[in-house]
Design a protein around this motif. Sequence first.
Motif, PDB file in Angstrom:
ATOM      1  N   GLN A  96      -0.644  58.069  35.075  1.00  0.00           N
ATOM      2  CA  GLN A  96      -1.290  56.761  35.179  1.00  0.00           C
ATOM      3  C   GLN A  96      -2.561  56.873  36.013  1.00  0.00           C
ATOM      4  OE1 GLN A  96       2.211  54.685  36.745  1.00  0.00           O
ATOM      5  NE2 GLN A  96       2.081  53.267  35.009  1.00  0.00           N
ATOM      6  N   GLY A  97      -2.477  57.535  37.155  1.00  0.00           N
ATOM      7  CA  GLY A  97      -3.642  57.693  38.017  1.00  0.00           C
ATOM      8  C   GLY A  97      -4.770  58.433  37.328  1.00  0.00           C
ATOM      9  N   GLU A  98      -4.424  59.476  36.604  1.00  0.00           N
ATOM     10  CA  GLU A  98      -5.440  60.248  35.883  1.00  0.00           C
ATOM     11  C   GLU A  98      -6.139  59.384  34.835  1.00  0.00           C
ATOM     12  OE1 GLU A  98      -3.072  63.532  34.462  1.00  0.00           O
ATOM     13  OE2 GLU A  98      -2.561  64.071  36.532  1.00  0.00           O
ATOM     14  N   ALA A  99      -5.370  58.545  34.146  1.00  0.00           N
ATOM     15  CA  ALA A  99      -5.958  57.667  33.121  1.00  0.00           C
ATOM     16  C   ALA A  99      -6.828  56.593  33.763  1.00  0.00           C
ATOM     17  CB  ALA A  99      -4.860  57.022  32.277  1.00  0.00           C
ATOM     18  N   ILE A 100      -6.342  55.989  34.830  1.00  0.00           N
ATOM     19  CA  ILE A 100      -7.094  54.918  35.494  1.00  0.00           C
ATOM     20  C   ILE A 100      -8.430  55.436  36.008  1.00  0.00           C
ATOM     21  CG2 ILE A 100      -7.122  53.377  37.503  1.00  0.00           C
ATOM     22  CD1 ILE A 100      -3.980  53.264  37.136  1.00  0.00           C
ATOM     23  N   LEU A 101      -8.406  56.595  36.663  1.00  0.00           N
ATOM     24  CA  LEU A 101      -9.615  57.149  37.272  1.00  0.00           C
ATOM     25  C   LEU A 101     -10.412  58.042  36.320  1.00  0.00           C
ATOM     26  CD1 LEU A 101      -8.111  57.972  40.770  1.00  0.00           C
ATOM     27  CD2 LEU A 101      -9.477  55.974  40.121  1.00  0.00           C
ATOM     28  N   ARG A 102      -9.815  58.357  35.168  1.00  0.00           N
ATOM     29  CA  ARG A 102     -10.432  59.247  34.171  1.00  0.00           C
ATOM     30  C   ARG A 102     -10.814  60.586  34.793  1.00  0.00           C
ATOM     31  NH1 ARG A 102     -14.791  60.996  31.932  1.00  0.00           N
ATOM     32  NH2 ARG A 102     -16.200  59.791  33.233  1.00  0.00           N
ATOM     33  N   VAL A 103      -9.812  61.192  35.442  1.00  0.00           N
ATOM     34  CA  VAL A 103      -9.995  62.529  36.019  1.00  0.00           C
ATOM     35  C   VAL A 103      -8.939  63.459  35.436  1.00  0.00           C
ATOM     36  CG1 VAL A 103     -11.030  61.709  38.176  1.00  0.00           C
ATOM     37  CG2 VAL A 103      -8.553  62.050  38.061  1.00  0.00           C
ATOM     38  N   SER A 104      -9.209  64.738  35.535  1.00  0.00           N
ATOM     39  CA  SER A 104      -8.273  65.730  35.015  1.00  0.00           C
ATOM     40  C   SER A 104      -7.043  65.829  35.911  1.00  0.00           C
ATOM     41  CB  SER A 104      -8.953  67.097  34.944  1.00  0.00           C
ATOM     42  OG  SER A 104      -9.205  67.573  36.263  1.00  0.00           O
ATOM     43  N   HIS A 105      -6.013  66.424  35.347  1.00  0.00           N
ATOM     44  CA  HIS A 105      -4.779  66.646  36.103  1.00  0.00           C
ATOM     45  C   HIS A 105      -5.062  67.482  37.353  1.00  0.00           C
ATOM     46  CE1 HIS A 105      -0.524  67.182  36.859  1.00  0.00           C
ATOM     47  NE2 HIS A 105      -0.736  68.478  36.962  1.00  0.00           N
ATOM     48  N   SER A 106      -5.876  68.523  37.213  1.00  0.00           N
ATOM     49  CA  SER A 106      -6.146  69.393  38.359  1.00  0.00           C
ATOM     50  C   SER A 106      -6.955  68.669  39.434  1.00  0.00           C
ATOM     51  CB  SER A 106      -6.866  70.676  37.916  1.00  0.00           C
ATOM     52  OG  SER A 106      -8.112  70.368  37.334  1.00  0.00           O
ATOM     53  N   THR A 107      -7.905  67.836  39.034  1.00  0.00           N
ATOM     54  CA  THR A 107      -8.690  67.078  40.012  1.00  0.00           C
ATOM     55  C   THR A 107      -7.802  66.084  40.747  1.00  0.00           C
ATOM     56  OG1 THR A 107     -10.742  67.341  38.773  1.00  0.00           O
ATOM     57  CG2 THR A 107     -10.644  65.485  40.301  1.00  0.00           C
ATOM     58  N   TYR A 108      -6.904  65.422  40.010  1.00  0.00           N
ATOM     59  CA  TYR A 108      -5.991  64.464  40.625  1.00  0.00           C
ATOM     60  C   TYR A 108      -5.069  65.170  41.614  1.00  0.00           C
ATOM     61  CZ  TYR A 108      -3.304  60.131  40.895  1.00  0.00           C
ATOM     62  OH  TYR A 108      -2.701  58.976  41.329  1.00  0.00           O
TER      63      TYR A 108
ATOM     64  N   ALA B 175       2.607  44.006  33.972  1.00  0.00           N
ATOM     65  CA  ALA B 175       2.193  44.314  35.341  1.00  0.00           C
ATOM     66  C   ALA B 175       0.750  44.811  35.322  1.00  0.00           C
ATOM     67  CB  ALA B 175       3.098  45.393  35.928  1.00  0.00           C
ATOM     68  N   PRO B 176      -0.049  44.430  36.323  1.00  0.00           N
ATOM     69  CA  PRO B 176      -1.428  44.919  36.371  1.00  0.00           C
ATOM     70  C   PRO B 176      -1.543  46.442  36.269  1.00  0.00           C
ATOM     71  CG  PRO B 176      -1.158  43.142  37.934  1.00  0.00           C
ATOM     72  CD  PRO B 176       0.214  43.464  37.393  1.00  0.00           C
ATOM     73  N   LEU B 177      -0.603  47.168  36.891  1.00  0.00           N
ATOM     74  CA  LEU B 177      -0.637  48.630  36.819  1.00  0.00           C
ATOM     75  C   LEU B 177      -0.482  49.109  35.374  1.00  0.00           C
ATOM     76  CD1 LEU B 177      -0.838  51.345  38.289  1.00  0.00           C
ATOM     77  CD2 LEU B 177       1.629  51.224  38.662  1.00  0.00           C
ATOM     78  N   ASP B 178       0.378  48.457  34.617  1.00  0.00           N
ATOM     79  CA  ASP B 178       0.544  48.827  33.212  1.00  0.00           C
ATOM     80  C   ASP B 178      -0.734  48.575  32.424  1.00  0.00           C
ATOM     81  OD1 ASP B 178       3.160  49.617  33.687  1.00  0.00           O
ATOM     82  OD2 ASP B 178       3.991  47.658  33.106  1.00  0.00           O
ATOM     83  N   VAL B 179      -1.407  47.491  32.744  1.00  0.00           N
ATOM     84  CA  VAL B 179      -2.650  47.144  32.042  1.00  0.00           C
ATOM     85  C   VAL B 179      -3.727  48.186  32.321  1.00  0.00           C
ATOM     86  CG1 VAL B 179      -4.511  45.435  31.878  1.00  0.00           C
ATOM     87  CG2 VAL B 179      -2.120  44.685  31.977  1.00  0.00           C
ATOM     88  N   ILE B 180      -3.940  48.521  33.597  1.00  0.00           N
ATOM     89  CA  ILE B 180      -5.018  49.455  33.918  1.00  0.00           C
ATOM     90  C   ILE B 180      -4.664  50.897  33.568  1.00  0.00           C
ATOM     91  CG2 ILE B 180      -6.035  47.946  35.647  1.00  0.00           C
ATOM     92  CD1 ILE B 180      -4.838  49.702  37.838  1.00  0.00           C
ATOM     93  N   SER B 181      -3.376  51.178  33.403  1.00  0.00           N
ATOM     94  CA  SER B 181      -2.945  52.541  33.050  1.00  0.00           C
ATOM     95  C   SER B 181      -3.355  52.942  31.643  1.00  0.00           C
ATOM     96  CB  SER B 181      -1.431  52.674  33.188  1.00  0.00           C
ATOM     97  OG  SER B 181      -1.060  52.580  34.533  1.00  0.00           O
ATOM     98  N   SER B 182      -3.819  51.994  30.862  1.00  0.00           N
ATOM     99  CA  SER B 182      -4.312  52.322  29.531  1.00  0.00           C
ATOM    100  C   SER B 182      -5.537  53.237  29.623  1.00  0.00           C
ATOM    101  CB  SER B 182      -4.695  51.050  28.768  1.00  0.00           C
ATOM    102  OG  SER B 182      -5.861  50.458  29.352  1.00  0.00           O
ATOM    103  N   GLY B 183      -6.200  53.211  30.781  1.00  0.00           N
ATOM    104  CA  GLY B 183      -7.411  54.012  30.956  1.00  0.00           C
ATOM    105  C   GLY B 183      -8.648  53.312  30.439  1.00  0.00           C
ATOM    106  N   ASP B 184      -8.462  52.141  29.846  1.00  0.00           N
ATOM    107  CA  ASP B 184      -9.579  51.371  29.307  1.00  0.00           C
ATOM    108  C   ASP B 184     -10.390  50.790  30.465  1.00  0.00           C
ATOM    109  OD1 ASP B 184     -11.174  49.967  27.429  1.00  0.00           O
ATOM    110  OD2 ASP B 184      -9.916  48.183  27.676  1.00  0.00           O
TER     111      ASP B 184
END
Length: 132
Positions: free
Chosen positions: A34-46, A104-113
């Motif tokens: 979820q964090g990677e999608a929200i911030l649009r970063v790679s797994h390694s960066t996260y 939930a807001p977290l579910d909404v933003i986890s789309s990465g959109d």
Amino acid sequence: MQTANELAHNKAAAAVGLTTAVRILDKWQASGEQGEAILRVSHSTYARARRGDLAEIKLDSDQLTRISYLLNIHAALRMLFENPENLYGFVSMANHNPYFNGRAPLDVISSGDFAALYETFKRVDSLRGAQW
């Protein structure tokens, strides 16, 4: 053109912002995916941000804007709630206001959109009386 000193300062500020955003996401109990999608970063960066190991980080303007929105959502929640359970739990609670429609807001933003992140920020910010 940025000087070497300005560039180093900007990279340091980006690293602090990303590390802070990841800490907030952890307190929101967001998964790594979820964090990677929200911030649009790679797994390694996260993962590096979780460890605080971001000496050399390059983030684009989209990623920096996402970090900014996430930090501002957190700031608005801090103004609304004193109770840590509400402060950090709000984003995981079902929200029945029109935009969220029970999600939930977290579910909404986890789309990465990006638009979902912006709309969530706008709605959370409006709870504290922000004017648009």
